[in-house]
Design an enzyme around this catalytic site. Structure first.
Site, mmCIF file in Angstrom:
data_model
loop_
_atom_site.group_PDB
_atom_site.id
_atom_site.type_symbol
_atom_site.label_atom_id
_atom_site.label_comp_id
_atom_site.label_asym_id
_atom_site.label_seq_id
_atom_site.Cartn_x
_atom_site.Cartn_y
_atom_site.Cartn_z
ATOM 1 N N HIS A 49 0.866 -1.189 0.000
ATOM 2 C CA HIS A 49 0.000 0.000 0.000
ATOM 3 C C HIS A 49 0.895 1.229 0.000
ATOM 4 C CE1 HIS A 49 -3.151 2.840 1.143
ATOM 5 N NE2 HIS A 49 -4.013 1.909 0.779
ATOM 6 N N ASP B 263 -7.988 -5.252 0.045
ATOM 7 C CA ASP B 263 -8.476 -6.110 -1.044
ATOM 8 C C ASP B 263 -8.104 -7.575 -0.866
ATOM 9 O OD1 ASP B 263 -7.712 -3.270 -2.814
ATOM 10 O OD2 ASP B 263 -9.719 -4.134 -2.833
HETATM 11 C C1 SDX Z 1 -6.260 -0.018 -2.879
HETATM 12 O O1 SDX Z 1 -4.415 4.521 -2.164
HETATM 13 C C2 SDX Z 1 -5.356 3.905 -1.504
HETATM 14 O O2 SDX Z 1 -5.729 4.314 -0.440
HETATM 15 C C3 SDX Z 1 -5.941 2.678 -2.202
HETATM 16 C C4 SDX Z 1 -6.964 1.888 -1.411
HETATM 17 C C5 SDX Z 1 -8.218 2.675 -1.182
HETATM 18 O O3 SDX Z 1 -8.957 2.335 -0.237
HETATM 19 O O4 SDX Z 1 -8.531 3.572 -2.024
HETATM 20 O O5 SDX Z 1 -6.421 1.498 -0.160
HETATM 21 C C6 SDX Z 1 -7.400 0.625 -2.163
HETATM 22 O O6 SDX Z 1 -6.038 0.289 -4.028
HETATM 23 C C7 SDX Z 1 -5.364 -0.969 -2.122
HETATM 24 C C8 SDX Z 1 -4.159 -1.469 -3.000
HETATM 25 C C9 SDX Z 1 -4.655 -2.579 -3.908
HETATM 26 N N1 SDX Z 1 -3.622 -2.972 -4.880
HETATM 27 C C10 SDX Z 1 -2.959 -4.155 -4.794
HETATM 28 O O7 SDX Z 1 -3.127 -4.978 -3.886
HETATM 29 C C11 SDX Z 1 -2.014 -4.423 -5.973
HETATM 30 C C12 SDX Z 1 -0.676 -4.958 -5.430
HETATM 31 N N2 SDX Z 1 -0.013 -3.865 -4.730
HETATM 32 C C13 SDX Z 1 1.015 -3.113 -5.479
HETATM 33 O O8 SDX Z 1 0.716 -2.933 -6.832
HETATM 34 C C14 SDX Z 1 1.486 -1.874 -4.710
HETATM 35 O O9 SDX Z 1 1.741 -2.276 -3.442
HETATM 36 C C15 SDX Z 1 0.614 -0.623 -4.655
HETATM 37 C C16 SDX Z 1 0.198 -0.172 -6.018
HETATM 38 C C17 SDX Z 1 -0.595 -0.865 -3.831
HETATM 39 C C18 SDX Z 1 1.439 0.472 -3.980
HETATM 40 O O10 SDX Z 1 2.431 0.821 -4.873
HETATM 41 P P1 SDX Z 1 3.593 1.835 -4.434
HETATM 42 O O11 SDX Z 1 3.306 2.565 -3.196
HETATM 43 O O12 SDX Z 1 3.916 2.626 -5.657
HETATM 44 O O13 SDX Z 1 4.725 0.839 -4.013
HETATM 45 P P2 SDX Z 1 5.917 0.520 -4.887
HETATM 46 O O14 SDX Z 1 5.457 -0.023 -6.204
HETATM 47 O O15 SDX Z 1 6.804 1.710 -4.875
HETATM 48 O O16 SDX Z 1 6.569 -0.682 -4.045
HETATM 49 C C19 SDX Z 1 7.644 -0.460 -3.182
HETATM 50 C C20 SDX Z 1 8.455 -1.755 -3.264
HETATM 51 C C21 SDX Z 1 8.896 -2.084 -4.691
HETATM 52 O O17 SDX Z 1 10.073 -2.875 -4.594
HETATM 53 P P3 SDX Z 1 11.531 -2.124 -4.723
HETATM 54 O O18 SDX Z 1 11.481 -1.332 -6.038
HETATM 55 O O19 SDX Z 1 11.621 -1.235 -3.505
HETATM 56 O O20 SDX Z 1 12.532 -3.250 -4.755
HETATM 57 O O21 SDX Z 1 7.626 -2.858 -2.848
HETATM 58 C C22 SDX Z 1 7.439 -3.746 -3.948
HETATM 59 C C23 SDX Z 1 7.800 -2.975 -5.205
HETATM 60 O O22 SDX Z 1 8.277 -3.853 -6.215
HETATM 61 N N3 SDX Z 1 6.029 -4.139 -3.941
HETATM 62 C C24 SDX Z 1 5.582 -5.375 -4.147
HETATM 63 C C25 SDX Z 1 4.188 -5.299 -3.989
HETATM 64 N N4 SDX Z 1 3.834 -4.044 -3.712
HETATM 65 C C26 SDX Z 1 4.956 -3.321 -3.691
HETATM 66 N N5 SDX Z 1 6.237 -6.526 -4.449
HETATM 67 C C27 SDX Z 1 5.445 -7.626 -4.595
HETATM 68 N N6 SDX Z 1 4.103 -7.643 -4.463
HETATM 69 C C28 SDX Z 1 3.444 -6.498 -4.161
HETATM 70 N N7 SDX Z 1 2.115 -6.508 -4.027
#
Ligand code: SDX
Length: 431
Positions: free
Chosen positions: A308, A366
């Site tokens: 998140h 989710d």
């Molecule tokens: C919702 O914003 C809100 O409030 C949203 C929400 C709401 O109520 O409106 O809470 C609802 O959208 C919840 C999120 C649902 N999405 C998912 O579950 C999809 C999977 N999650 C990821 O796509 C991700 O975690 C996000 C999109 C939710 C957050 O993305 P960020 O903040 O841009 O995080 P990031 O991509 O910068 O990740 C930081 C690190 C990265 O690794 P490094 O580059 O540091 O090595 O964490 C890793 C990412 O690769 N990472 C994950 C991951 N999420 C982040 N690695 C594996 N699996 C994951 N799910």
């Protein structure tokens, strides 16, 4: 006490700029950079808005480190345990919890706006039989301004209020009609004797040839899940609604833009993606392979339902839904849903993996919600539609807060240009 400011220094020219700090009532304050470009000649750069407050709001507060969520100061745990969806919706729209008369009046208004214009009802038949319900919902909500001209003047307070009530009231009817169209069954009209979620279940699952009794467990479970999904600060879809609203687009168009943004699997589409992922994993013996894929930068696979932008602790909504999962599955199913067992094991393995620990990746709202929707007989392609029904209250409340601001201006971010410098056109014969 002197004003709180921060000073920026350009180390090339030595030029300094003192900027005021806006005070919050809770959480981080914000440096007001409104003068920054005019005084310093630079833009600030923050793609993804990791450090940027796009607005001020009194609606919802999150503390990502503490894993805390409050609607207008009320902790989500207390609202989930003691309130109901329409009472929380009233509070979000009107700042205070209603008294009995206010709640009854609000409930009556929402109930009496649940029907759709009959011509609008025929719009659903224009969609292909296998259209995704979210595609139908985006189209139908966007078309509401073609039917309800008496609530599109954003400068008219009465119009704004009627539009808000119509959107909240009609989303379940639109959602159910989208579902019925996708399964080839006749639409079911709202039954005003039922509750908000009871009516949704009735419109989704009753058929003209049989009696249908709303299951109170399902009715209560949906009401609780809808409270948890109602609002969440300036998330992607809410920011989309605010930006669309800043151009003075009508409220129906703004909410349609929010639905479109919510659909993405990185956002509200994650609940459907979680169930697809759990089905793809299939068995706990496959979990290590998928965890490895989630960590592999060359693999686009993400562990859906994890991570998140704000929560770097357990999402408080996920904690509530996880506990509810046990109860609902035990009451509605045999309690031994293999996918729920798989989800619990996946969570346990991920939360003990250094990659997830280092990045503070926890289950989000989710991760478990789809398992409850599935137990209620709701198909995966309707999960994000459920999210949109609940989030409509937050979108409408945020839109009303934005459009009601005295100094409301159109949102128009700038950019860091990295394209070609000026060059002259070359005739095709010279290329
Ligand atoms: C919702 O914003 C809100 O409030 C949203 C929400 C709401 O109520 O409106 O809470 C609802 O959208 C919840 C999120 C649902 N999405 C998912 O579950 C999809 C999977 N999650 C990821 O796509 C991700 O975690 C996000 C999109 C939710 C957050 O993305 P960020 O903040 O841009 O995080 P990031 O991509 O910068 O990740 C930081 C690190 C990265 O690794 P490094 O580059 O540091 O090595 O964490 C890793 C990412 O690769 N990472 C994950 C991951 N999420 C982040 N690695 C594996 N699996 C994951 N799910």
């Amino acid at each position: 006490m002197s004003e709180h400011t921060v000073t920026i220094t350009d180390n090339k020219t030595g030029k300094q700029l003192e900027l005021p700090v806006r005070q919050s009532t809770q959480g981080p304050c914000a440096v007001d950079i409104g003068r920054f470009y005019r005084e310093m000649g630079f833009f600030t750069y923050d793609p993804g808005f990791l450090s940027t407050a796009s607005c001020q709001s009194a609606l919802t507060y999150l503390d990502g480190e503490q894993g805390m969520l409050m609607y207008r100061g009320y902790p989500i745990e207390q609202l989930a345990e003691r309130s109901n969806f329409l009472e929380v919706a009233y509070m979000m729209l009107n700042s205070e919890l209603p008294d009995r008369q206010q709640l009854d009046e609000f409930t009556d208004i929402i109930t009496c706006h649940s029907m759709l214009n009959e011509t609008l009802n025929r719009l659903f038949n224009g969609f292909h039989h296998d259209a995704h319900p979210m595609a139908i919902m985006v189209g139908v909500v966007g078309s509401l301004s073609a039917f309800y001209h008496d609530s599109t003047d954003i400068n008219n307070l009465d119009h704004r209020e009627i539009a808000a009530h119509r959107l909240i009231a009609k989303m379940p009817t639109i959602a159910a009609a989208s579902y019925k169209h996708s399964i080839g069954e006749p639409q079911v009209y709202p039954d005003n004797s039922l509750s908000y979620t009871g009516n949704l279940l009735h419109m989704m699952f009753s058929v003209p040839c049989e009696n249908y009794e709303v299951d109170p467990i399902a009715e209560k479970a949906l009401d609780l899940i809808f409270i948890l999904h109602m609002d969440h600060e300036q998330n992607a879809s809410t920011s989309t609604v605010r930006l669309a609203g800043s151009s003075h687009a009508n409220p129906f168009a703004c909410i349609a833009s929010g639905i479109a943004a919510l659909w993405g699997p990185a956002h509200g589409g994650a609940n459907e993606a979680v169930l697809n992922m759990l089905n793809e994993i299939g068995d706990v013996s496959n979990v290590p392979r998928f965890i490895a894929r989630a960590k592999d930068k060359s693999d686009s696979f993400r562990l859906m339902g994890f991570g998140h932008r704000v929560y770097k602790n357990y999402d408080p909504r996920a904690r509530i839904i996880r506990e509810m999962c046990h109860e609902v599955l035990a009451k509605l199913g045999d309690g031994n849903d293999p996918l729920f067992e798989l989800a619990l094991r996946l969570e346990e393995i991920a939360l003990n993996d250094e990659y997830f620990i280092a990045r503070k990746l926890y289950p989000n709202v989710d991760f478990y919600s789809g398992l409850i929707y599935r137990a209620l007989g709701i198909p995966a392609n309707m999960f994000t539609v459920m999210f949109a029904i609940a989030r409509t209250v937050g979108w409408v409340a945020q839109w009303q807060e934005m459009i009601g601001e005295d100094n409301q201006r159109i949102g128009r971010p700038r950019q860091l240009y990295v394209g070609p410098i000026r060059r002259d056109y070359v005739e095709i014969s010279q290329r």
